[in-house]
Design a protein around this motif. Structure first.
Motif, PDB file in Angstrom:
ATOM      1  N   LEU A 219     -20.267  12.250  25.914  1.00  0.00           N
ATOM      2  CA  LEU A 219     -19.296  11.857  26.932  1.00  0.00           C
ATOM      3  C   LEU A 219     -19.471  12.698  28.195  1.00  0.00           C
ATOM      4  O   LEU A 219     -19.532  13.925  28.134  1.00  0.00           O
ATOM      5  CB  LEU A 219     -17.869  12.037  26.398  1.00  0.00           C
ATOM      6  CG  LEU A 219     -17.269  10.864  25.619  1.00  0.00           C
ATOM      7  CD1 LEU A 219     -15.905  11.258  25.060  1.00  0.00           C
ATOM      8  CD2 LEU A 219     -17.124   9.632  26.501  1.00  0.00           C
ATOM      9  N   GLY A 220     -19.555  12.030  29.320  1.00  0.00           N
ATOM     10  CA  GLY A 220     -19.629  12.731  30.594  1.00  0.00           C
ATOM     11  C   GLY A 220     -20.984  13.295  30.953  1.00  0.00           C
ATOM     12  O   GLY A 220     -21.140  13.900  32.018  1.00  0.00           O
ATOM     13  N   ALA A 281     -12.330  22.912  23.799  1.00  0.00           N
ATOM     14  CA  ALA A 281     -12.277  22.770  25.258  1.00  0.00           C
ATOM     15  C   ALA A 281     -12.473  24.127  25.943  1.00  0.00           C
ATOM     16  O   ALA A 281     -13.188  24.237  26.954  1.00  0.00           O
ATOM     17  CB  ALA A 281     -10.951  22.147  25.666  1.00  0.00           C
ATOM     18  N   TYR A 282     -11.862  25.160  25.399  1.00  0.00           N
ATOM     19  CA  TYR A 282     -11.963  26.505  25.982  1.00  0.00           C
ATOM     20  C   TYR A 282     -13.414  26.989  26.001  1.00  0.00           C
ATOM     21  O   TYR A 282     -13.857  27.623  26.976  1.00  0.00           O
ATOM     22  CB  TYR A 282     -11.091  27.467  25.175  1.00  0.00           C
ATOM     23  CG  TYR A 282     -11.326  28.928  25.481  1.00  0.00           C
ATOM     24  CD1 TYR A 282     -10.689  29.551  26.543  1.00  0.00           C
ATOM     25  CD2 TYR A 282     -12.198  29.694  24.701  1.00  0.00           C
ATOM     26  CE1 TYR A 282     -10.910  30.882  26.830  1.00  0.00           C
ATOM     27  CE2 TYR A 282     -12.418  31.024  24.976  1.00  0.00           C
ATOM     28  CZ  TYR A 282     -11.782  31.624  26.036  1.00  0.00           C
ATOM     29  OH  TYR A 282     -12.009  32.954  26.316  1.00  0.00           O
ATOM     30  N   GLY A 407     -13.075  18.612  21.392  1.00  0.00           N
ATOM     31  CA  GLY A 407     -12.607  19.555  22.402  1.00  0.00           C
ATOM     32  C   GLY A 407     -13.550  19.653  23.585  1.00  0.00           C
ATOM     33  O   GLY A 407     -13.118  19.653  24.747  1.00  0.00           O
ATOM     34  N   VAL A 408     -14.861  19.755  23.302  1.00  0.00           N
ATOM     35  CA  VAL A 408     -15.845  19.811  24.386  1.00  0.00           C
ATOM     36  C   VAL A 408     -15.811  18.525  25.200  1.00  0.00           C
ATOM     37  O   VAL A 408     -15.860  18.542  26.439  1.00  0.00           O
ATOM     38  CB  VAL A 408     -17.254  20.062  23.809  1.00  0.00           C
ATOM     39  CG1 VAL A 408     -18.306  19.968  24.907  1.00  0.00           C
ATOM     40  CG2 VAL A 408     -17.315  21.425  23.132  1.00  0.00           C
ATOM     41  N   ALA A 411     -12.697  18.443  27.440  1.00  0.00           N
ATOM     42  CA  ALA A 411     -12.831  19.301  28.616  1.00  0.00           C
ATOM     43  C   ALA A 411     -13.693  18.635  29.680  1.00  0.00           C
ATOM     44  O   ALA A 411     -13.369  18.674  30.877  1.00  0.00           O
ATOM     45  CB  ALA A 411     -13.428  20.646  28.211  1.00  0.00           C
ATOM     46  N   SER A 412     -14.788  18.014  29.243  1.00  0.00           N
ATOM     47  CA  SER A 412     -15.666  17.335  30.200  1.00  0.00           C
ATOM     48  C   SER A 412     -14.937  16.206  30.912  1.00  0.00           C
ATOM     49  O   SER A 412     -15.059  16.037  32.131  1.00  0.00           O
ATOM     50  CB  SER A 412     -16.902  16.785  29.473  1.00  0.00           C
ATOM     51  OG  SER A 412     -17.651  17.814  28.873  1.00  0.00           O
ATOM     52  N   GLN A 413     -14.158  15.442  30.159  1.00  0.00           N
ATOM     53  CA  GLN A 413     -13.458  14.312  30.751  1.00  0.00           C
ATOM     54  C   GLN A 413     -12.335  14.775  31.686  1.00  0.00           C
ATOM     55  O   GLN A 413     -12.092  14.167  32.728  1.00  0.00           O
ATOM     56  CB  GLN A 413     -12.890  13.415  29.651  1.00  0.00           C
ATOM     57  CG  GLN A 413     -13.947  12.707  28.828  1.00  0.00           C
ATOM     58  CD  GLN A 413     -14.903  11.909  29.693  1.00  0.00           C
ATOM     59  OE1 GLN A 413     -14.507  11.000  30.419  1.00  0.00           O
ATOM     60  NE2 GLN A 413     -16.184  12.256  29.633  1.00  0.00           N
TER      61      GLN A 413
END
Length: 468
Positions: A219-220, A281-282, A407-408, A411-413
């Motif tokens: 994604l992204g 995400a962090y 989570g990753v 964060a990208s989105q």
């Protein structure tokens, strides 16, 4: 020599040795991708297959780990997993082409898929529940130190040595882990009379997890067309729903969803997964914030974020006393809310422009984040009986893999959405602030989920006695 007579200390250290090797390897390779691509005469973007193939191998084989451990014995499978992972690492270092590297990463993934859940199973079957909080606190350290140490260590290796050493360094760690497991961990009896392998369930679960991981990981990134990404995620979700229906007609599915009837397990995998997504995400947002917001080099960024691992190590000694005093339920609720506040603060750090404040903030966050991980990992097994322990470890490990990938991707989105709102262009400090707020909201949702726990949840492992 006292530590050698305490399974609650020795066994977690041995298992943590193997898990540290896996967590370090999962992050160190990203730093070396440009150098690997140049050496193998490939485009750097094509080398993302080396990461994706490993993650897909994990997603496919993790659900199988519990059944194999019951079939052949947990210690035997754990030792074999260490050998496979180490052998895969050596093959990666010897690779002369991208197909060879991808094949070696798949072999690594097979070993890693068995190493994490079966390593946790070895611990659960050899450590008394009264020492489980302390034991689990050791296991949080590899998960926190590995991703933080990986990028700067990878940068040092590719700067001053061959990229192949990022894989060869696993050889001494793997040999040490194999020796320690053989020397100090007793074998648990296999269960030859168990039900045959649920092949259809494994296929549905493995395909579903693999498709979701592939979708989330891309994604992204612009490597796969949006319609194909949507198809991956939708088909993956459909496969998991088909597995849920399949479990209703199978006496012993490969992962037993009836474990969710246990309140502590349900909270650990449900609300705990929300918390893990925020951590995923962090891991993407913080290095980018330091490098783009503060202008740090990758090496300085890695050295700065490493202080969070020091907080995790300090927590190791304090966790059993803290959990015993406050109990799981109030501690997990308040700590999840506190983690949300720390994440919001991470998005505001560039405005302060002080490395000392950044390091102090990340040190404190590392302490409380590790404490929450210890609670989640321990509480999930508080009510699980011995017969279903292997099922529980496979279940939790599968969700952990999905959560970190989600989570990753999240964060990208969030970064992409925030950048779109101000007209595109370069990422700004406000983009990271909004993304951290989004991750913090997941911690708040996790805290709300933990409120459903009874007051005495996990008292058999924490030693806490709630007031009437």
């Amino acid at each position: 020599m006292v530590i050698l007579n305490r399974p609650g200390r020795l066994i977690p250290l041995i298992v943590a040795c193997a898990l540290f090797m896996e967590n370090l390897d999962a992050t160190i390779i990203a730093t070396a991708l440009p150098q690997i691509a140049q050496a193998l005469h490939e485009e750097p973007l094509h080398l993302s297959l080396a990461i994706t193939s490993y993650l897909l191998s994990l997603a496919v084989f993790i659900p199988l780990s519990g059944w194999i451990a019951d079939r052949y014995g947990a210690r035997r499978v754990f030792r074999t997993a260490i050998v496979l992972f180490t052998l895969g690492s050596v093959c990666c270092g010897l690779s002369q082409s991208m197909p060879q590297l991808v094949a070696a990463r798949v072999l690594q993934g097979l070993g890693g898929a068995m190493m994490t859940p079966v390593g946790r199973l070895v611990l659960l079957r050899n450590v008394p529940k009264s020492e489980l909080v302390s034991a689990m606190s050791w296991l949080t350290i590899p998960a926190l130190v590995g991703p933080v140490l990986g990028p700067p260590l990878g940068g040092l290796i590719v700067s001053y040595a061959s990229w192949r050493w990022i894989f060869f360094i696993n050889l001494p760690i793997g040999l040490l882990g194999f020796y320690l497991v053989s020397r100090f961990i007793p074998e648990t009896a296999a269960r030859p009379g168990q039900q045959p392998l649920d092949g259809r369930g494994w296929a549905l679960l493995g395909i579903g997890c693999a498709l979701l991981v592939a979708g989330f990981e891309n994604l992204g990134k612009g490597l796969i067309a949006d319609p194909l990404l949507a198809a991956l995620i939708v088909c993956g979700a459909a496969s998991l729903l088909a597995y849920v229906r399949h479990t209703r007609t199978r006496a012993q599915p490969i992962i037993d969803l009836t474990l969710l009837r246990l309140p502590s397990f349900r909270a650990a995998v449900g609300s705990g997964s929300l918390y893990r997504i925020s951590i995923g995400a962090y891991t993407l947002l913080m290095p980018l914030t330091l490098q783009l917001g503060f202008g740090y080099s990758p090496l300085v960024s890695g050295a700065t974020t490493f202080v969070s691992a020091l907080g995790a190590i300090v927590m190791k000694a304090a966790a059993p006393r803290i959990v015993k005093r406050y109990g799981f339920r109030p501690l997990m609720i308040r700590n999840a809310l506190l983690s949300a506040a720390f994440l919001v603060g991470c998005g505001l750090l560039p405005a302060l422009d002080s490395r000392l404040i950044v390091m102090a903030w990340l040190l404190a966050y590392g302490f409380f984040r590790s404490l929450e991980f210890t609670c989640i990992n321990t509480l999930g097994f508080a009510e699980v009986d011995e017969a279903r322990m292997s099922q529980a470890t496979s279940f939790t490990s599968t969700l952990q893999q999905l959560s970190l990938s989600m989570g990753v991707a999240l964060a990208s989105q969030l970064l992409a959405l925030s950048r779109t709102l101000h007209g595109g262009g370069a990422l700004l400090a406000v983009d990271f602030a909004y993304a951290f707020v989004g991750a913090a909201l997941l911690c708040v949702l996790a805290a709300l989920g933990f409120t459903a726990l009874p007051a005495n949840a996990g008292a058999n492992v924490s030693g806490h006695r709630a007031a009437p």
